[in-house]
Design a protein around this motif. Structure first.
Motif, mmCIF file in Angstrom:
data_model
loop_
_atom_site.group_PDB
_atom_site.id
_atom_site.type_symbol
_atom_site.label_atom_id
_atom_site.label_comp_id
_atom_site.label_asym_id
_atom_site.label_seq_id
_atom_site.Cartn_x
_atom_site.Cartn_y
_atom_site.Cartn_z
ATOM 1 N N MET A 144 10.606 12.648 -90.203
ATOM 2 C CA MET A 144 10.314 11.219 -90.398
ATOM 3 C C MET A 144 11.812 10.432 -89.349
ATOM 4 N N PHE A 145 12.893 11.168 -89.825
ATOM 5 C CA PHE A 145 14.018 10.658 -89.232
ATOM 6 C C PHE A 145 14.395 11.112 -87.777
ATOM 7 N N GLY A 146 13.253 11.969 -87.290
ATOM 8 C CA GLY A 146 13.507 12.153 -85.793
ATOM 9 C C GLY A 146 13.880 13.849 -85.520
ATOM 10 N N GLU A 147 14.035 14.592 -86.567
ATOM 11 C CA GLU A 147 14.486 15.872 -86.395
ATOM 12 C C GLU A 147 13.361 16.560 -86.335
ATOM 13 N N ALA A 148 12.355 16.387 -85.451
ATOM 14 C CA ALA A 148 11.114 17.017 -85.219
ATOM 15 C C ALA A 148 11.023 18.651 -85.238
ATOM 16 N N GLY A 149 11.993 19.493 -84.990
ATOM 17 C CA GLY A 149 11.875 20.819 -84.796
ATOM 18 C C GLY A 149 12.688 21.333 -86.062
ATOM 19 N N TYR A 150 13.019 20.703 -87.072
ATOM 20 C CA TYR A 150 13.641 21.077 -88.074
ATOM 21 C C TYR A 150 12.741 21.884 -89.251
#
Length: 182
Positions: free
Chosen positions: A146-152
């Motif tokens: 949700m905070f933008g770390e899509a591939g995490y």
């Protein structure tokens, strides 16, 4: 000087006994790791668990200790930084499996991260309970997405998970006094 605090994560074995503890030390308002330590509790690790594959991480040699020595090492480490407050994601679980740390004030990161009234990155269409808590999808990995770390992808190592949880606190931008005490 800003107050220092610890973020702790644990991994448990098949018997729900702590087999590893990761601790990150940070300061309020900065939310950047100042120091960290990683402990594997030998007798519990030998039992094995769902995340045994993640016990060893590149670049960090854990302390290998028995339970009593591990608890003493944790307390010595926390006290060396003047720590009074421990933060964890779903802190009631970590506090329950580490009852020896009851003299510290435990705070729950999940209580802000998974609630729409506290986390501005929860999508408006996300299904939530009447309390504002997401009905599902509130694991650390989901919140970091949700905070933008899509591939995490979460590794499920106690130390790397503690680092991830500190990162969530940095994203949320709340002072440590805002996190509920258990």
């Amino acid at each position: 000087m800003a107050e220092r605090f610890a973020v702790i994560d644990t991994e448990t074995n098949w018997k729900n006994v702590v087999m590893s503890v990761g601790i990150v030390i940070a300061e309020d308002e900065q939310f950047v790791a100042l120091d960290n330590t990683y402990i594997i509790i030998e007798e519990a690790a030998k039992v094995g668990g769902m995340y045994s594959y993640a016990l060893n991480i590149k670049g960090k040699t854990p302390q290998m200790l028995d339970r009593k020595s591990a608890v003493n090492a944790i307390k010595d480490y926390l006290n060396s930084f003047g720590i009074k407050s421990i933060f964890a994601y779903n802190a009631s679980f970590d506090a329950r499996v580490l009852p020896e740390l009851k003299e510290y004030s435990w705070h729950d990161i999940l209580k802000l991260a998974a609630y729409k009234q506290h986390n501005p990155k929860i999508p408006p269409e996300a299904p939530c309970c009447s309390t504002g808590r997401l009905k599902s999808g509130y694991r650390v990995e989901n919140i970091l997405h949700m905070f933008g770390e899509a591939g995490y992808e979460e590794f499920h190592n106690a130390l790397t998970d503690a680092v991830d949880e500190l990162r969530i606190m940095r994203y949320l931008k709340y002072g440590i006094e805002k996190y509920p005490v258990l």
